[in-house]
Write a protein that holds these residues in place. Sequence first.
Motif, mmCIF file in Angstrom:
data_model
loop_
_atom_site.group_PDB
_atom_site.id
_atom_site.type_symbol
_atom_site.label_atom_id
_atom_site.label_comp_id
_atom_site.label_asym_id
_atom_site.label_seq_id
_atom_site.Cartn_x
_atom_site.Cartn_y
_atom_site.Cartn_z
ATOM 1 N N SER A 59 4.225 0.925 -3.065
ATOM 2 C CA SER A 59 2.704 1.202 -2.674
ATOM 3 C C SER A 59 2.154 2.092 -3.551
ATOM 4 O O SER A 59 0.908 1.922 -3.965
ATOM 5 C CB SER A 59 2.645 1.573 -1.326
ATOM 6 N N LYS A 60 2.770 3.144 -3.573
ATOM 7 C CA LYS A 60 2.006 4.188 -4.847
ATOM 8 C C LYS A 60 1.950 3.782 -6.180
ATOM 9 O O LYS A 60 0.864 3.875 -6.859
ATOM 10 C CB LYS A 60 3.054 5.658 -4.836
ATOM 11 N N ALA A 61 2.813 3.013 -6.731
ATOM 12 C CA ALA A 61 2.607 2.406 -7.843
ATOM 13 C C ALA A 61 1.333 1.429 -7.914
ATOM 14 O O ALA A 61 0.542 1.379 -8.858
ATOM 15 C CB ALA A 61 4.092 1.642 -8.274
ATOM 16 N N MET A 62 1.243 0.562 -6.783
ATOM 17 C CA MET A 62 0.254 -0.230 -6.684
ATOM 18 C C MET A 62 -1.205 0.570 -6.490
ATOM 19 O O MET A 62 -2.047 0.193 -7.189
ATOM 20 C CB MET A 62 0.265 -1.223 -5.390
ATOM 21 N N ASP A 63 -1.060 1.819 -5.866
ATOM 22 C CA ASP A 63 -2.269 2.403 -5.962
ATOM 23 C C ASP A 63 -2.692 3.133 -7.248
ATOM 24 O O ASP A 63 -4.044 3.059 -7.491
ATOM 25 C CB ASP A 63 -2.148 3.650 -4.932
ATOM 26 N N ILE A 64 -1.854 3.405 -8.038
ATOM 27 C CA ILE A 64 -2.171 3.921 -9.309
ATOM 28 C C ILE A 64 -2.668 2.908 -10.052
ATOM 29 O O ILE A 64 -3.703 2.796 -10.809
ATOM 30 C CB ILE A 64 -0.751 4.500 -10.033
ATOM 31 N N VAL A 65 -2.015 1.361 -10.248
ATOM 32 C CA VAL A 65 -2.604 0.367 -10.823
ATOM 33 C C VAL A 65 -4.247 0.312 -10.412
ATOM 34 O O VAL A 65 -4.890 0.064 -11.228
ATOM 35 C CB VAL A 65 -1.631 -0.621 -10.407
#
Length: 134
Positions: A59-65
Amino acid sequence: MNRMRGANAYARVGVESQALQASPHKLITMLFDGAQEKIRAARLHMQAGNIEEKGKAISKAMDIVNIGLIGGLDVQKGGEVVANLERYYDYISRLLAKANRENSDAKLEEASVLLETVGSAWREVGGQGAQQSS
Protein backbone atom coordinates in the motif's frame (compact mmCIF):
# COMPACT_ATOMS: atom_id res chain seq x y z
CA MET A 1 9.82 0.87 23.57
CA ASN A 2 10.61 4.57 24.20
CA ARG A 3 14.02 4.09 22.61
CA MET A 4 12.35 2.61 19.50
CA ARG A 5 9.86 5.46 19.32
CA GLY A 6 12.73 7.94 19.56
CA ALA A 7 14.64 6.15 16.82
CA ASN A 8 11.57 6.19 14.56
CA ALA A 9 11.02 9.89 15.21
CA TYR A 10 14.68 10.59 14.46
CA ALA A 11 14.44 8.61 11.20
CA ARG A 12 11.32 10.54 10.15
CA VAL A 13 12.98 13.87 10.91
CA GLY A 14 16.05 12.79 8.95
CA VAL A 15 13.96 11.89 5.91
CA GLU A 16 11.87 15.04 6.23
CA SER A 17 14.93 17.27 6.47
CA GLN A 18 16.49 15.50 3.46
CA ALA A 19 13.28 16.10 1.52
CA LEU A 20 13.15 19.78 2.51
CA GLN A 21 16.74 20.30 1.37
CA ALA A 22 16.51 18.20 -1.81
CA SER A 23 16.28 19.47 -5.36
CA PRO A 24 13.18 18.43 -7.34
CA HIS A 25 15.35 15.85 -9.13
CA LYS A 26 16.57 14.41 -5.82
CA LEU A 27 12.98 14.24 -4.53
CA ILE A 28 11.97 12.05 -7.46
CA THR A 29 15.02 9.86 -6.84
CA MET A 30 13.93 9.53 -3.21
CA LEU A 31 10.46 8.44 -4.38
CA PHE A 32 11.95 5.69 -6.58
CA ASP A 33 14.16 4.55 -3.69
CA GLY A 34 11.23 4.60 -1.26
CA ALA A 35 9.01 2.55 -3.57
CA GLN A 36 11.79 -0.01 -4.03
CA GLU A 37 12.31 -0.20 -0.27
CA LYS A 38 8.59 -0.87 0.29
CA ILE A 39 8.55 -3.55 -2.42
CA ARG A 40 11.56 -5.26 -0.81
CA ALA A 41 9.79 -5.14 2.55
CA ALA A 42 6.61 -6.57 1.01
CA ARG A 43 8.56 -9.46 -0.48
CA LEU A 44 10.17 -10.25 2.87
CA HIS A 45 6.79 -10.11 4.64
CA MET A 46 5.27 -12.30 1.95
CA GLN A 47 8.02 -14.90 2.36
CA ALA A 48 7.50 -14.82 6.14
CA GLY A 49 3.74 -15.27 5.74
CA ASN A 50 3.03 -11.90 7.35
CA ILE A 51 0.09 -10.91 5.15
CA GLU A 52 -0.90 -7.79 7.10
CA GLU A 53 2.56 -6.22 6.93
CA LYS A 54 2.92 -7.28 3.28
CA GLY A 55 -0.30 -5.42 2.52
CA LYS A 56 0.87 -2.32 4.37
CA ALA A 57 4.19 -2.27 2.52
CA ILE A 58 2.51 -2.70 -0.87
CA SER A 59 0.00 0.00 0.00
CA LYS A 60 2.84 2.40 0.81
CA ALA A 61 4.60 1.52 -2.46
CA MET A 62 1.36 2.21 -4.33
CA ASP A 63 0.99 5.56 -2.55
CA ILE A 64 4.51 6.51 -3.62
CA VAL A 65 3.74 5.60 -7.23
CA ASN A 66 0.25 7.14 -7.34
CA ILE A 67 0.69 10.21 -5.19
CA GLY A 68 4.38 10.89 -5.61
CA LEU A 69 5.32 9.78 -9.12
CA ILE A 70 2.02 10.16 -10.98
CA GLY A 71 0.99 13.16 -8.89
CA GLY A 72 4.28 14.88 -9.65
CA LEU A 73 3.83 14.70 -13.41
CA ASP A 74 2.98 17.93 -15.21
CA VAL A 75 0.58 16.67 -17.87
CA GLN A 76 0.03 20.18 -19.26
CA LYS A 77 3.71 20.78 -19.99
CA GLY A 78 5.01 17.24 -20.49
CA GLY A 79 3.09 16.21 -23.57
CA GLU A 80 3.41 12.68 -24.87
CA VAL A 81 6.39 11.75 -22.69
CA VAL A 82 4.47 12.54 -19.51
CA ALA A 83 1.36 10.78 -20.81
CA ASN A 84 3.48 7.67 -21.44
CA LEU A 85 5.03 7.88 -17.97
CA GLU A 86 1.58 8.23 -16.44
CA ARG A 87 0.43 5.03 -18.18
CA TYR A 88 3.67 3.28 -17.16
CA TYR A 89 3.27 4.25 -13.50
CA ASP A 90 -0.41 3.29 -13.59
CA TYR A 91 0.59 -0.15 -14.89
CA ILE A 92 3.09 -0.50 -12.03
CA SER A 93 0.40 0.48 -9.53
CA ARG A 94 -1.98 -2.14 -10.96
CA LEU A 95 0.82 -4.74 -10.79
CA LEU A 96 1.31 -3.93 -7.12
CA ALA A 97 -2.42 -4.28 -6.45
CA LYS A 98 -2.45 -7.68 -8.20
CA ALA A 99 0.65 -8.75 -6.29
CA ASN A 100 -1.17 -7.97 -3.06
CA ARG A 101 -4.38 -9.77 -4.04
CA GLU A 102 -2.62 -12.80 -5.51
CA ASN A 103 0.31 -12.95 -3.09
CA SER A 104 2.53 -12.87 -6.17
CA ASP A 105 6.25 -12.43 -5.71
CA ALA A 106 6.62 -12.45 -9.52
CA LYS A 107 4.39 -9.37 -9.84
CA LEU A 108 6.35 -7.59 -7.10
CA GLU A 109 9.56 -8.43 -8.97
CA GLU A 110 8.12 -7.10 -12.24
CA ALA A 111 7.04 -3.86 -10.55
CA SER A 112 10.49 -3.50 -9.02
CA VAL A 113 12.24 -4.05 -12.36
CA LEU A 114 9.98 -1.53 -14.11
CA LEU A 115 10.58 1.07 -11.40
CA GLU A 116 14.31 0.47 -11.58
CA THR A 117 14.28 0.97 -15.35
CA VAL A 118 12.87 4.48 -15.02
CA GLY A 119 14.67 5.20 -11.76
CA SER A 120 18.09 4.37 -13.16
CA ALA A 121 17.42 6.54 -16.23
CA TRP A 122 16.32 9.34 -13.89
CA ARG A 123 19.52 9.00 -11.85
CA GLU A 124 21.63 9.00 -15.01
CA VAL A 125 19.99 12.20 -16.26
CA GLY A 126 20.58 13.76 -12.84
CA GLY A 127 24.23 12.78 -12.90
CA GLN A 128 24.68 14.32 -16.32
CA GLY A 129 23.00 17.52 -15.14
CA ALA A 130 25.31 17.70 -12.14
CA GLN A 131 28.37 17.19 -14.36
CA GLN A 132 27.24 19.89 -16.77
CA SER A 133 26.74 22.44 -14.00
CA SER A 134 30.27 21.80 -12.64
